[in-house]
Design an enzyme around this catalytic site. Sequence first.
Site: not given
Length: 592
Positions: A293, A297, A441-443
């Site tokens: 991650m 990120r 996306y990706e949080g």
Amino acid sequence: MADYKAPLRDMRFVLNEVFEVSRLWARLPGLAEVIDEETAAAILEEAGKISAAVVAPLNRSSDEQGCTWNNGAVQAPDGFGAAYQAFAEGGWVGVGGDPQFGGMGMPKAISAQVEEMVNSASLSFGLYPMLTAGACLSINAHASEELKARYLPNLYAGTWTGSMCLTEAHAGTDLGLIRTRAEPQADGSFKISGSKIFITGGEHDLTDNIIHLVLARLPDAPAGPKGISLFLVPKVLVNDDGSLGERNALSCGSIEHKMGIKASATCVMNFDGATGWIIDAPNKGLAAMFTMMNYERLGVGIQGLALGERSYQNAVEYARDRLQSRAPTGAQHQDKAADPIIVHPDVRRMLLTMKALNEGGRAFSSYVALQLDTAKYSDDAATCSRAQQLVSLLTPVAKAFLTDMGLETTVHGQQIFGGHGYIREWGQEQLVRDVRITQIYEGTNGIQSLDLAGRKIVGSGGALYRLFADEIRHFTANASAELGEFTQPLNAAVDTLDELTAWLLDRAQGNPNEIGAASVEYLQVFGYTAYAYIWALMAKVAMGKQAEDDFYISKLGTARFYFARLLPRIHSLSASAKAGSESLYELDAAHF
């Protein structure tokens, strides 16, 4: 649209002159043998060539054609197959991969620049190798040696691609709510059943196999995020001799029709008792996922930077050519009917904002990448620990701030084109549409802000913040007097951030709502201050070399613009954060 040109000169400046990466690489076991300044330059030049010549020409046509779905099969746009094959044959999918399994073994500081170039050329195209690289990170860090040997070589070679199957219709940010099931089998495998949505590259025709990493629950798993496991589930089962066998029990139910990144297949994936193998131990799925991650990120942040860079290149070429009106001080080009719009103050404001945010973002993302490399390769425990803490602190900033600034820069680029920026043929409107997903996306960026303010700042009692702030204070305390035009406002910005951090730590003790209420503005203040530090580092180098060529004059001028026109944004943001949570909760839900 201007032809894309890889910003190799600026990349070399950041890596070699600002951060002096060759010295760092020489001190890190495992890197000194594989990378030096000359090798890095050759890699980046070749990456720039394939990005500009092979990938970039597909960007507009692939956006207009998009991916197509027919009875479970997904077809990528015309040209993507040949381009992906050329990309894979060049070794670019595995540029940061483990050499033991066929990867190049390059540090993140290099792969970050490659990612920028590919995503500037086409974000849709760049997502396929990016998801593969992310899957490889988790497999290499957590899977058994048998699984690594079976799957990593073909993934690094680009023969197969990877996907990350996390999100479900009812479980986005809150992955503890997932319902996908994993039933143990007598042979050690598992049967995976469930449905996942928003799966990038879940199905396509670029490769013969796709290796899905799927979050699922074992029958006896505890509730919530502590009961999630990660499984490797191939689209096509792999025989013992490495050849492809029968199709696994999974399918693509549909693809999404999206605002942007239309040439990237965003899939609904259905697993109907598909065969898979567990990665790491049971109920350790989130830990395995979070291994990749920090890299992913940062990679999404770089996507925002990449599209901002492409927008800037288009806009500056247009601004030099487009004739409209005369300069405020009088005609600059008497032989023409009007002056190029680059003479106008507002156009210069937008161009300089783009330039300052792009170049600051490139240097900041490279700084974070260097921390990842240090954390991974250093054999000194204290050095490794410090780098890991900086990565933890700065990852949400890199993801959220870079992508927020990416939207700002692409919108500025569109605005410079005026009405032509709204027209498809010029390419600027596509960049605005494409970059928008990077904030989601990706949080989402709201989640990144909560992560920074809640987990990293309040959660550490401010210790992680002080680590970074102390580094900036050390730099300013030891800077020369001639650098004062940058270090003095930088010190003032850190004072502002110090005060805001102390305010957040204090208010969070009495009211948890204060963290979320202040988090977005807090991250923005942090981001602008971090960029100021990075710009001061760049100004230091440029100040000593401005007599050499125009590159350094341009760098200094851009630094001065950043400090004069962009850094002051922190004052209104800080005031907004300190306004507290009361006004957010004055209305009941029925009042909205």
